[in-house]
Design a protein around this motif. Structure first.
Motif, short mmCIF file in Angstrom:
data_model
loop_
_atom_site.label_atom_id
_atom_site.label_comp_id
_atom_site.label_asym_id
_atom_site.label_seq_id
_atom_site.Cartn_x
_atom_site.Cartn_y
_atom_site.Cartn_z
N VAL A 61 155.20 65.55 64.65
CA VAL A 61 154.90 64.35 65.18
C VAL A 61 154.80 63.28 63.90
N THR A 79 145.26 63.03 70.01
CA THR A 79 146.17 63.89 70.29
C THR A 79 146.04 64.75 71.63
N PRO A 80 146.91 65.28 72.35
CA PRO A 80 146.62 66.13 73.39
C PRO A 80 145.59 67.08 73.18
N LYS A 82 140.59 64.46 69.36
CA LYS A 82 140.70 63.71 68.34
C LYS A 82 141.08 64.38 66.84
N VAL A 92 143.40 60.23 64.68
CA VAL A 92 144.65 59.96 65.68
C VAL A 92 144.20 60.97 66.82
N LEU A 124 152.53 69.75 73.95
CA LEU A 124 153.13 68.37 74.27
C LEU A 124 153.69 68.32 75.39
N GLU A 173 153.29 63.71 58.66
CA GLU A 173 153.74 64.59 60.18
C GLU A 173 152.84 65.60 60.55
N LEU A 174 152.24 65.50 61.74
CA LEU A 174 151.24 66.65 62.35
C LEU A 174 152.12 67.58 62.86
N ILE A 203 152.91 60.51 62.43
CA ILE A 203 151.60 59.75 62.71
C ILE A 203 151.28 58.52 61.80
N GLU A 248 140.06 69.12 63.15
CA GLU A 248 139.38 68.43 64.52
C GLU A 248 138.44 67.26 63.84
N LEU A 272 151.93 69.81 65.91
CA LEU A 272 151.34 70.22 67.32
C LEU A 272 152.21 71.34 68.03
N ASN A 288 151.56 67.70 78.34
CA ASN A 288 151.29 66.32 78.50
C ASN A 288 151.87 65.14 78.20
#
Length: 117
Positions: free
Chosen positions: A11, A29-30, A33, A27, A113, A105-106, A13, A48, A108, A116
């Motif tokens: 994703v 996220t589902p 933070k 940021v 995803l 890009e993160l 960001i 985290e 996840l 959610n």
């Protein structure tokens, strides 16, 4: 300590220039933070955004080398492993992160995803 995701969804960001050198951004996220940290060497890490000690916001701490110092009680967290350094014990989760040019890009968990939306 990277999360063993079954399938990673990358994703976008933001841009590398959105984070100052030796700085951080948070940021949402589902997964909660996540702190995105940039070192003086332009390495980018994702962990985290809460200290394992008392939950302090790590993104408000001081980035030095590949570590961040919590603003509440000065715990030092290794950005590569998420482990507390020195005599302190505890850890935060790390997440996969990569640069696509200047875009951060993160990684996840794609199943999380999907749940959610």
């Amino acid at each position: 300590m990277n999360a063993p995701f079954s399938h990673i969804a990358w994703v976008a960001i933001g841009e590398l220039s959105d984070i100052p050198i030796r700085g951080a951004r948070c940021v949402v996220t589902p997964m909660g933070k996540i702190g995105i940290f940039r070192t003086a060497e332009n390495h980018v890490y994702a962990i985290e955004d809460h200290c394992p000690h008392k939950g302090g916001p790590l993104t408000q701490g001081i980035v030095h080398g590949a570590s961040v110092t919590c603003p509440l009680h000065n715990w030092v967290i290794d950005l590569e492993t998420g482990q507390a350094l020195g005599a302190d014990e505890g850890a935060v989760k790390t997440l996969p992160i990569r640069l696509d040019g200047s875009v951060i890009e993160l990684g996840l968990d794609s199943a999380l995803l999907a749940e959610n939306g």
